[in-house]
Scaffold this active site. Structure first.
Site, PDB file in Angstrom:
ATOM      1  CG  ASN A   6     -23.226  32.108  18.392  1.00  0.00           C
ATOM      2  OD1 ASN A   6     -23.168  33.267  18.597  1.00  0.00           O
ATOM      3  ND2 ASN A   6     -23.230  30.949  19.389  1.00  0.00           N
ATOM      4  CG  HIS A   9     -19.528  37.509  20.336  1.00  0.00           C
ATOM      5  ND1 HIS A   9     -19.749  37.654  21.730  1.00  0.00           N
ATOM      6  CD2 HIS A   9     -19.107  36.180  20.244  1.00  0.00           C
ATOM      7  CE1 HIS A   9     -19.112  36.703  22.508  1.00  0.00           C
ATOM      8  NE2 HIS A   9     -18.942  35.807  21.414  1.00  0.00           N
ATOM      9  CG  HIS A  42     -25.565  30.544  25.034  1.00  0.00           C
ATOM     10  ND1 HIS A  42     -24.253  30.209  25.230  1.00  0.00           N
ATOM     11  CD2 HIS A  42     -26.209  30.137  25.844  1.00  0.00           C
ATOM     12  CE1 HIS A  42     -24.271  29.782  26.522  1.00  0.00           C
ATOM     13  NE2 HIS A  42     -25.762  29.630  26.969  1.00  0.00           N
ATOM     14  NE  ARG A  44     -23.165  32.988  29.288  1.00  0.00           N
ATOM     15  CZ  ARG A  44     -22.443  32.005  29.038  1.00  0.00           C
ATOM     16  NH1 ARG A  44     -21.927  31.635  27.764  1.00  0.00           N
ATOM     17  NH2 ARG A  44     -21.546  31.301  30.171  1.00  0.00           N
ATOM     18  NE  ARG A  48     -21.915  36.239  29.923  1.00  0.00           N
ATOM     19  CZ  ARG A  48     -20.947  35.477  30.297  1.00  0.00           C
ATOM     20  NH1 ARG A  48     -19.856  35.058  29.107  1.00  0.00           N
ATOM     21  NH2 ARG A  48     -20.923  34.781  31.278  1.00  0.00           N
ATOM     22  CD  GLU A  69     -24.473  27.858  21.850  1.00  0.00           C
ATOM     23  OE1 GLU A  69     -23.858  28.247  22.969  1.00  0.00           O
ATOM     24  OE2 GLU A  69     -24.034  27.895  20.907  1.00  0.00           O
ATOM     25  CB  THR A 100     -19.838  27.289  26.017  1.00  0.00           C
ATOM     26  OG1 THR A 100     -20.934  27.910  25.830  1.00  0.00           O
ATOM     27  CG2 THR A 100     -20.271  25.813  26.631  1.00  0.00           C
ATOM     28  CD  GLU A 150     -22.076  22.865  18.507  1.00  0.00           C
ATOM     29  OE1 GLU A 150     -23.381  23.151  18.901  1.00  0.00           O
ATOM     30  OE2 GLU A 150     -21.402  23.674  18.699  1.00  0.00           O
ATOM     31  CG  HIS A 190     -16.261  26.383  21.691  1.00  0.00           C
ATOM     32  ND1 HIS A 190     -15.262  27.180  22.102  1.00  0.00           N
ATOM     33  CD2 HIS A 190     -17.376  27.011  22.285  1.00  0.00           C
ATOM     34  CE1 HIS A 190     -15.279  27.853  23.094  1.00  0.00           C
ATOM     35  NE2 HIS A 190     -16.680  27.832  23.383  1.00  0.00           N
TER      36      HIS A 190
HETATM   37  N1  PXP Z   1     -21.026  25.850  19.788  1.00  0.00           N
HETATM   38  C1  PXP Z   1     -21.199  26.307  20.954  1.00  0.00           C
HETATM   39  C2  PXP Z   1     -22.087  25.098  21.928  1.00  0.00           C
HETATM   40  C3  PXP Z   1     -21.008  27.450  21.739  1.00  0.00           C
HETATM   41  O1  PXP Z   1     -21.199  27.647  23.126  1.00  0.00           O
HETATM   42  C4  PXP Z   1     -20.383  28.461  20.815  1.00  0.00           C
HETATM   43  C5  PXP Z   1     -19.814  29.463  21.385  1.00  0.00           C
HETATM   44  O2  PXP Z   1     -21.076  30.397  21.679  1.00  0.00           O
HETATM   45  C6  PXP Z   1     -20.136  28.061  19.597  1.00  0.00           C
HETATM   46  C7  PXP Z   1     -20.445  26.853  18.980  1.00  0.00           C
HETATM   47  C8  PXP Z   1     -19.388  28.802  18.538  1.00  0.00           C
HETATM   48  O3  PXP Z   1     -18.175  29.306  19.142  1.00  0.00           O
HETATM   49  P1  PXP Z   1     -17.307  30.392  18.495  1.00  0.00           P
HETATM   50  O4  PXP Z   1     -18.144  31.728  18.667  1.00  0.00           O
HETATM   51  O5  PXP Z   1     -16.079  30.146  19.147  1.00  0.00           O
HETATM   52  O6  PXP Z   1     -17.173  30.159  16.933  1.00  0.00           O
END
Ligand code: PXP
Length: 237
Positions: A6, A9, A42, A44, A48, A69, A100, A150, A190
């Site tokens: 992901n 960031h 994601h 959003r 952001r 996402e 999330t 997921e 997550h």
């Molecule tokens: N899966 C989902 C559905 C999420 O919302 C997130 C966070 O954006 C992640 C996975 C990845 O989580 P992390 O950034 O804590 O690894």
């Protein structure tokens, strides 16, 4: 076991100065070259981090799977249909949350989710639902036509008590096996990091992990290529 990264960031950092660097698409290229099977972002409602143009650019440039996402809102669904990611993961979205926070409540949102899944299926886009590893939620996800789930690993990742962590791990293992027995694809993510990922990666019914924050944070010190390779080594051990 596949690893999808992901890259939200990377965009958070880019947006901090309002410029174009670091570029999420370049980050995605590095993640794939380091062995990631796909990229997650994601989009959003408040934009952001990831923006519409980022998703379009990722769609054009990545070679593996693009997992978008998203909250199940009309606006984002329209954009997703236009961009056509390899699959979408529906998540609950609240404006004030930092990330999330919980899995979807499939029972409470059954009709809305079922409609959104049908719309994506009409466009041949598979759908995953981000849910807690509860039998009822998994059964409902299957019933309304979801292709994948997921599993939300946040509670496991945050548990500080070893006994609690063990219980949550067992629940994830049971949930993953049940989902697989129904024919669902099983992803998980997550809060996973370099210290807590191995027991999750050892669950045979899980096909893919979605990891963001920990890898992007580590990349500041060792580089993105190394950060992905280190995580991949743990995931595939
Ligand atoms: N899966 C989902 C559905 C999420 O919302 C997130 C966070 O954006 C992640 C996975 C990845 O989580 P992390 O950034 O804590 O690894």
């Amino acid at each position: 076991m596949r690893l999808a990264i992901n890259i939200d960031h990377i965009a958070t950092l880019r947006n901090a100065r309002g410029g174009t660097e670091p570029d999420p698409t370049e980050a995605a290229r590095i993640c794939e070259a380091a062995g990631a099977s796909g990229v997650v972002c994601h989009l959003r409602e408040d934009r952001r981090h990831i923006r519409d143009a980022d998703v379009r650019s990722l769609r054009q440039s990545i070679k593996g799977k693009l997992d978008l996402e998203m909250g199940a809102t009309d606006e984002i669904v329209r954009i997703a249909l236009d961009i056509a990611p390899d699959f979408v993961t529906l998540v609950p979205e609240h404006r004030r949350e930092l990330t999330t926070e919980d899995g979807l409540d499939v029972r409470a949102n059954k009709h809305q989710l079922e409609g959104v899944i049908k719309t994506f299926h009409q466009h041949k886009i598979p759908v995953s639902l981000f849910i807690n590893p509860l039998r009822e939620q998994i059964d409902l996800a299957h019933e309304i036509g979801s292709d994948m789930i997921e599993i939300h690993t946040g509670e496991y990742a945050e548990a500080r008590d070893t006994h609690k962590q063990y219980e949550l791990l067992a629940q994830i293992r049971r949930g993953a096996a049940h989902a697989k027995s129904l024919g669902l694809g099983v992803n998980a993510g997550h809060g996973l990091d370099y210290l807590n990922v191995r027991p999750i990666a050892a669950i045979p019914a899980i096909d893919e992990l979605s990891i963001g924050y920990a890898v992007i944070v580590r990349s500041l010190f060792v580089g993105l290529d190394n950060a992905v390779r280190e995580m991949l080594a743990l995931v595939q051990q």
